[in-house]
Design a protein around this motif. Structure first.
Motif, short mmCIF file in Angstrom:
data_model
loop_
_atom_site.label_atom_id
_atom_site.label_comp_id
_atom_site.label_asym_id
_atom_site.label_seq_id
_atom_site.Cartn_x
_atom_site.Cartn_y
_atom_site.Cartn_z
N SER A 487 -2.21 -7.10 -10.82
CA SER A 487 -3.50 -7.72 -10.51
C SER A 487 -3.35 -9.15 -9.98
O SER A 487 -4.20 -9.64 -9.25
CB SER A 487 -4.40 -7.73 -11.74
OG SER A 487 -3.87 -8.55 -12.75
N ALA A 488 -2.26 -9.85 -10.36
CA ALA A 488 -2.10 -11.24 -9.93
C ALA A 488 -1.18 -11.38 -8.72
O ALA A 488 -0.82 -12.48 -8.34
CB ALA A 488 -1.55 -12.07 -11.09
N LEU A 489 -0.81 -10.25 -8.08
CA LEU A 489 0.18 -10.29 -7.00
C LEU A 489 -0.47 -10.11 -5.64
O LEU A 489 -1.51 -9.46 -5.50
CB LEU A 489 1.23 -9.19 -7.21
CG LEU A 489 2.00 -9.21 -8.54
CD1 LEU A 489 2.97 -8.05 -8.59
CD2 LEU A 489 2.75 -10.53 -8.71
N ASP A 490 0.17 -10.67 -4.62
CA ASP A 490 -0.27 -10.47 -3.23
C ASP A 490 -0.19 -9.00 -2.86
O ASP A 490 0.58 -8.24 -3.44
CB ASP A 490 0.65 -11.22 -2.26
CG ASP A 490 0.64 -12.69 -2.50
OD1 ASP A 490 -0.39 -13.20 -2.90
OD2 ASP A 490 1.69 -13.33 -2.29
N VAL A 491 -0.93 -8.64 -1.81
CA VAL A 491 -0.98 -7.24 -1.40
C VAL A 491 0.40 -6.73 -1.00
O VAL A 491 0.77 -5.58 -1.28
CB VAL A 491 -2.01 -7.05 -0.26
CG1 VAL A 491 -1.62 -7.81 0.99
CG2 VAL A 491 -2.22 -5.60 0.06
N SER A 492 1.23 -7.57 -0.36
CA SER A 492 2.55 -7.13 0.08
C SER A 492 3.49 -6.95 -1.11
O SER A 492 4.24 -5.96 -1.18
CB SER A 492 3.13 -8.15 1.06
OG SER A 492 3.09 -9.44 0.50
N VAL A 493 3.46 -7.88 -2.07
CA VAL A 493 4.30 -7.77 -3.26
C VAL A 493 3.80 -6.63 -4.15
O VAL A 493 4.58 -5.91 -4.77
CB VAL A 493 4.30 -9.11 -4.04
CG1 VAL A 493 5.19 -9.02 -5.26
CG2 VAL A 493 4.77 -10.24 -3.12
N GLN A 494 2.47 -6.46 -4.19
CA GLN A 494 1.86 -5.36 -4.94
C GLN A 494 2.39 -4.02 -4.47
O GLN A 494 2.77 -3.16 -5.27
CB GLN A 494 0.33 -5.43 -4.75
CG GLN A 494 -0.45 -4.31 -5.37
CD GLN A 494 -1.94 -4.48 -5.11
OE1 GLN A 494 -2.59 -5.28 -5.73
NE2 GLN A 494 -2.47 -3.74 -4.16
N ALA A 495 2.46 -3.83 -3.15
CA ALA A 495 2.98 -2.57 -2.59
C ALA A 495 4.43 -2.36 -3.01
O ALA A 495 4.84 -1.24 -3.37
CB ALA A 495 2.88 -2.60 -1.06
#
Length: 623
Positions: A487-495
């Motif tokens: 939930s606290a991560l950027d979309v790229s790191v989340q992926a």
């Protein structure tokens, strides 16, 4: 004339005597009455630019070139170069909080814990527009009402810890707007909020923008928010602008490879079965090898949770008299099963009881009622009945990945010590074996074993979350509880993290309980999804069924609140969760517990789909 025009801005930081440029010739503009979105990953320079505009750069940072021109509509024709102002001079202090307002990313750490909400808003007002005490209170209560506080007179005296995340963000918004600024800078204003609360805060910002005619610089990594809020978009990467233009061009005709990659990294509801997120940088390049065979279809569930109930008593007791005690039901008759090798998603708003359920399973909280059975195929264990050495021996079977990798990793321990600790506590191997195991864990999560002597602060957010995953894997658990792991991560790191979790699940035959308020993430990860509201599971179904045929009004409200990164599917903010999605007074009568009415029960709708409704209601009626 633009309210804000940033031209060839350069910002450098000096750390340990070494100078480093972090913003490299950035130019952007914010027209009056418009919303400009500044989009990029953590470390791209977004927040540093906002700090420069507000004159809040850290001591190590300095503007080394360019200009930041602010044109105040109240003084037409005149413009101020903020880049040339002394950082603590009278001119910048007059602008900061007065004509330029700011909402910070984390309201809990940016609000004073020892002052009431009213005191903090009044301070901002008196600094820029000195007003008699009684009149100031009246203005503040009007503003609190406008930002969505139902009882502004009472809210004036609340402390930040007494408010939910959504209300704290509204208090921040009231503080930023009390002086009626010409420009509002919103730095990730909805990152940690539930989708329904996020929709309400974004709707509020749009309404206040139209009412006050202010411009907004919206800093975010959520492309769904950008598609629904922005008029213009600026994409930044490593301190340089990659692409900018009207929102129509950015989403319909993206040109830069970085922007195209960002759009592909976002999970969405239209993904095909087995489709994989395209991470900008994969956590590891090793091919996935399924090492554990799938369990037979008729195997007993790995975890069976039955009729859990947990209440908390809040308030204060007095020496004489009754005091003001009240009871809150956090978990109310919750039951579900998780099959071996499956990922069960658990979704709902903050305060619905998701994390309390996970803590009960972990034996961190003791329920008032209920039972939990853990069946590994050889023996069935009564989890809540375990004591002493038996409980200690069981703990490695269930591990947890926490929401915030910063606070869940000790800042005083190296990565080697963090990953060895579970092995030492549970006496798994000797020194050489433990070191080899730790190095293998680092490689499993795509981190270089050479980093083992570093401390957590020297890693990025995504790398810290991978350390948290490695720690959870150290004892070879059967079940991993993922509590809002991205939930606290950027979309790229989340992926990157989501792909890593799926790969590890395939390799090790892991079973996940995946807790989140992001429905698109749960859709990507989960096989089945349980929806939780007001302490109860209101609907549970296979992933595809839940998203194509939701039945409960709360599930429908959650799905309506998700902002898509698609200009053809914009949110209708006025239809989103009127009065709050979990307010059962807005639900159809069949889904409400009426006084003296029939009890609620989970009605079967076929193919593993159940919905919580009145026991006497027909399946056809609720569907």
């Amino acid at each position: 004339m633009d309210i804000l025009r940033v031209s060839d801005l350069r910002i450098g930081f000096t750390i340990h005597g070494l100078a480093r440029d972090v913003v490299k010739g950035v130019s952007l503009r914010v027209p009056p009455g418009k919303t400009v979105a500044l989009v990029g990953e953590s470390g791209s320079g977004k927040s540093v630019i906002s700090q420069a505009i507000m004159g809040l750069l850290p001591r190590a940072g300095a503007i080394t070139g360019g200009e930041i021109l602010f044109r105040d509509p109240l003084t037409p024709g005149a413009s101020i170069d903020i880049a040339g102002l002394p950082s603590e001079g009278r001119e910048i202090r007059a602008l900061r909080g007065g004509r330029i307002g700011m909402i910070f990313q984390e309201p809990m750490s940016s609000l004073s814990p020892v002052h009431t909400i009213g005191n903090q808003i009044e301070e901002a007002l008196q600094l820029h527009r000195p007003t008699p005490k009684a009149q100031a209170r009246e203005l503040i209560e009007v503003m609190l009402k406008r930002v969505g506080f139902k009882d502004p007179h009472r809210a004036f005296g609340f402390y930040p810890f007494e408010l939910s995340g959504g209300l704290r963000q509204r208090a921040m918004l009231a503080m930023a707007l009390i002086c009626q600024p010409a420009l509002l800078i919103a730095d990730e204003p909805t990152t940690a909020l539930d989708v329904t609360i996020q929709a309400q805060v974004l709707d509020l910002m749009r309404d206040l923008q139209a009412e006050m005619g202010m411009a907004i610089l919206l800093i975010t990594h959520d492309l769904g928010v950008v598609a629904n809020m922005a008029d213009e978009v600026v994409v930044i990467y490593h301190g340089e602008i990659m692409e900018s233009g009207p929102v129509e061009d950015i989403f319909r005709r993206p040109r830069h490879p970085y922007l195209k990659a960002l759009l592909k990294a976002s999970p969405h509801f239209d993904m095909r079965e087995g489709e994989r997120l395209v991470a900008l940088r994969e956590a590891r390049t090793r091919p996935v090898v399924a090492s554990k065979p799938a369990p037979p279809q008729n195997a007993a569930p790995l975890l069976s949770v039955s009729n859990l109930r947990k209440t908390y008593t809040t308030g204060s007791r007095k020496f004489f008299g009754k005091g003001t005690l009240s009871t809150v039901v956090a978990v109310d008759d919750v039951s579900f099963e998780i099959r071996r090798g499956e990922c069960l998603g658990l979704v709902g708003e903050s305060g619905c009881g998701k994390t309390t359920v996970s803590k009960i399973i972990m034996r961190a909280v003791t329920p008032d009622e209920g039972s939990i059975a853990f069946d590994d195929g050889q023996a069935c264990t009564d989890v809540l009945g375990l004591r002493g050495e038996a409980l200690r021996a069981f703990r490695p079977r269930v591990q947890m990945i926490f929401q915030d990798p910063v606070s869940s990793l000790s800042p005083r321990m190296t990565v080697m010590n963090i990953l060895r600790e579970p092995l030492v506590v549970h006496e798994r191997g000797e020194g050489v074996e433990q070191t080899a195991r730790v190095k293998a864990l680092m490689e499993d999560v795509g981190l270089d074993p050479r980093f083992l002597n570093r401390y957590p602060h020297s890693f990025s957010g995504g790398q810290r979350q991978r350390i948290g995953i490695a720690r959870a894997l150290a004892l070879d658990p059967d079940l991993i509880i993922c509590d809002e792991p991205v939930s606290a991560l950027d979309v790229s790191v989340q992926a990157q993290i989501l792909n890593l979790l799926k790969d590890l699940q395939a390799e090790r035959g892991l079973t996940f309980l995946f807790i989140s308020h992001n429905l698109a993430v749960v859709n990507y990860m989960a096989d089945r999804i349980a929806v939780m509201a007001n302490g109860r599971i209101v609907e549970i179904a296979p992933r595809h069924t839940l998203f194509t045929n939701p039945v409960h009004p709360y599930t429908k409200a959650l799905l309506k609140s998700v902002p898509f990164a698609d200009l053809d599917r914009k949110l209708n903010f006025k239809l989103v969760a009127p009065g709050g999605a979990s307010d059962s007074t807005h639900w159809a009568p069949a889904f409400r517990q009426e006084e003296n009415g029939p009890a609620l029960a989970h009605l079967p709708l076929g193919d593993g789909h159940f919905v919580l409704a009145q026991a006497g209601a027909s399946v056809r009626e609720v569907a």
